[in-house]
Scaffold this active site. Structure first.
Site, mmCIF file in Angstrom:
data_model
loop_
_atom_site.group_PDB
_atom_site.id
_atom_site.type_symbol
_atom_site.label_atom_id
_atom_site.label_comp_id
_atom_site.label_asym_id
_atom_site.label_seq_id
_atom_site.Cartn_x
_atom_site.Cartn_y
_atom_site.Cartn_z
ATOM 1 N N LYS A 42 0.842 -1.195 0.000
ATOM 2 C CA LYS A 42 0.000 0.000 0.000
ATOM 3 C C LYS A 42 0.878 1.246 0.000
ATOM 4 C CE LYS A 42 -1.807 2.822 2.909
ATOM 5 N NZ LYS A 42 -1.934 4.032 2.051
ATOM 6 N N GLU A 79 8.942 1.176 11.528
ATOM 7 C CA GLU A 79 9.986 2.198 11.449
ATOM 8 C C GLU A 79 9.257 3.528 11.555
ATOM 9 O OE1 GLU A 79 11.926 5.132 10.573
ATOM 10 O OE2 GLU A 79 11.814 4.471 8.487
ATOM 11 N N CYS A 125 12.502 10.997 8.634
ATOM 12 C CA CYS A 125 12.512 10.576 10.039
ATOM 13 C C CYS A 125 13.922 10.566 10.611
ATOM 14 C CB CYS A 125 11.861 9.202 10.189
ATOM 15 S SG CYS A 125 12.552 7.942 9.110
ATOM 16 N N GLU A 166 8.371 15.847 16.422
ATOM 17 C CA GLU A 166 8.893 15.668 15.061
ATOM 18 C C GLU A 166 8.184 16.647 14.137
ATOM 19 O OE1 GLU A 166 10.132 12.023 12.152
ATOM 20 O OE2 GLU A 166 8.175 11.892 13.120
#
Length: 453
Positions: free
Chosen positions: A152, A227, A261, A354
């Site tokens: 996906k 992750e 990230c 973040e």
């Protein structure tokens, strides 16, 4: 339909059918039907097919790079390097089918042996910031181990994944082994996570979404690789080569417009070195070329969407301690300037969360112990760097920082042949290198009795 928007122009560049839960069920059924034949292909023949896929991707590097650059808004030079890594990833794992080694274990009464068996149908859910390269980090070891896959892609960036599906078929990967299903995570992703015939989910994305995937996967005891987010520290000691550290720092935060990230968005600088470091950093940020992703000289493109731009801007309100701000083009595009906040406390929102955009925080520290304490004062633990000329200090700090991937006098995070993944809330499991194969196989133990009655 999914309208795919080009971030640099704000124009629709493609229309893609939007999948639903029924499409996921059909894709899982195709993958389940192909599993027996795929796992039965001899290791050498499976390796040859993955080599053919790598060669087919190598032949399409320029086309795929252009498509990725337009769809994500990343510089063409970065997209080209990513496509080269995609091909290299399949090359690396093409060696795996003949090296999925078991063990023999000394026991009484016979021979005990282990085998590494494929899991079955694996669901891969990948993000919009590095669409094809992250898909390949998961797909290559999954295929090498004998699994079949439902992939996906992110709804914002499905185009190269759809191209990959066709390239795989042309390279000889059997029908049903790789199935691409673009659609919203709330529908397509959820159904993959909950589907009883999916043995594992490998996900890259935010920590918040990762928590939900872990919860959903628990209902059927699915294996998971997660992750997730990061807030990585770039730790710069006063004895470091400050010019080199400052020259390297912008790309470590602003590459891919900070939508990474691994972005080293907390720049920790020893207090006595802050002034010379900031002077060098200002020159480096001012020299960054922000503009058209397809221009060879561009080093940073736009953000992925207007929503993402608004989110990033919320971390730099009026009155924020903006020490350095780069320039951006005029006109359409989801542009946001490379921005450095300094000095910042590690307790500030911009240093805790973040941001996923081109905003860095410079945080002073007093000594080695203080640097380690600040670096570890986060729920994340994905990546990071240490800059110093003192080798013993470099290793002490590397062992003390709670993060999965570290570089010394460098800001690199990822290589095909080495493991990648995080500590704490940055994830579970490892991708790339030999470790990734552990995540796509189960260990089977077999005892063979040899004693006579």
């Amino acid at each position: 339909m999914i309208s795919v928007v080009e971030p640099a122009t704000e124009q629709v560049m493609a229309e893609v059918p939007r999948a639903g839960a029924d499409d996921v069920d059909a894709a899982v059924a195709r993958a389940a039907g192909a599993f027996g034949k795929w796992r039965a292909i001899s290791p050498g023949d499976r390796a040859a097919l993955i080599h053919r896929l790598a060669a087919a991707l190598e032949a399409r590097i320029e086309d795929l790079a252009t498509l990725e650059a337009r769809n994500v808004g990343k510089p063409i030079s970065d997209a080209r390097a990513e496509m080269e890594m995609v091909a290299a990833t399949y090359r690396y794992y093409a060696g795996a089918p003949e090296r999925l080694l078991g063990r023999t274990i000394p026991v009484a009464g016979g021979v005990d042996m282990t085998f590494r068996e494929p899991l079955g149908v694996v669901g891969l859910i990948v993000p919009w910031n590095f669409p094809l390269v992250i898909a390949s980090w998961k797909l290559a070891p999954a295929l090498a181990a004998g699994n079949t896959v439902v992939l996906k892609p992110a709804e914002l960036t499905p185009l190269t994944a759809l191209e990959l599906e066709g390239i795989a078929l042309e390279a000889g990967i059997p029908e049903g082994v790789l199935n691409v299903v673009p659609g919203p995570g709330s529908v397509v992703g959820r159904r993959l996570v909950e589907h009883p015939d999916v043995a594992k989910i490998a996900f890259t994305g935010s920590t918040e979404v990762g928590r939900g995937i872990a919860e959903g996967a628990a209902a059927t005891i699915k294996r998971v690789t997660l992750e997730l987010g990061g807030k990585s520290a770039n730790v710069i000691f006063a004895d470091a080569d400050l010019e080199a550290a400052a020259a390297a720092a912008p790309s470590a935060v602003f590459a891919n417009a900070g939508q990474d990230c691994c972005a080293r968005s907390r720049i920790l600088v020893e207090r006595s070195a802050v002034d010379p470091f900031m002077a060098a950093l200002e020159k480096a940020v001012a020299a960054m070329r922000v503009g058209d992703p397809l221009a060879h000289e561009t080093e940073m493109g736009p953000l992925i969407s207007s929503e993402q731009r608004s989110t990033v801007a919320s971390y730099v309100p009026d009155g924020a301690p903006v020490a350095i701000r780069g320039t951006i083009p005029e006109g359409p595009g989801y542009w946001y300037p490379p921005t450095v906040l300094a000095p910042v406390s590690n307790d500030d929102r911009a240093a805790r969360e973040e941001i996923f955009g081109p905003v860095a925080c410079v945080i002073p520290f007093d000594d080695e112990r203080d640097a380690v304490a600040i670096a570890n004062d986060t729920v994340y633990g994905l990546s990071g760097s240490i800059w110093t000329r003192d080798g013993a200090r470099a290793l002490r700090v590397a062992r003390a920082i709670e993060t999965g991937v570290l570089s010394i006098n460098s800001n690199s995070s990822v290589r095909v042949s080495t493991p990648f993944g995080g500590f704490k809330q940055s994830g579970v499991g490892r991708e790339l290198g030999p470790d990734a194969l552990d995540a796509y196989t189960e260990v089977k133990n077999v005892f063979y009795a040899t004693e006579e009655d």
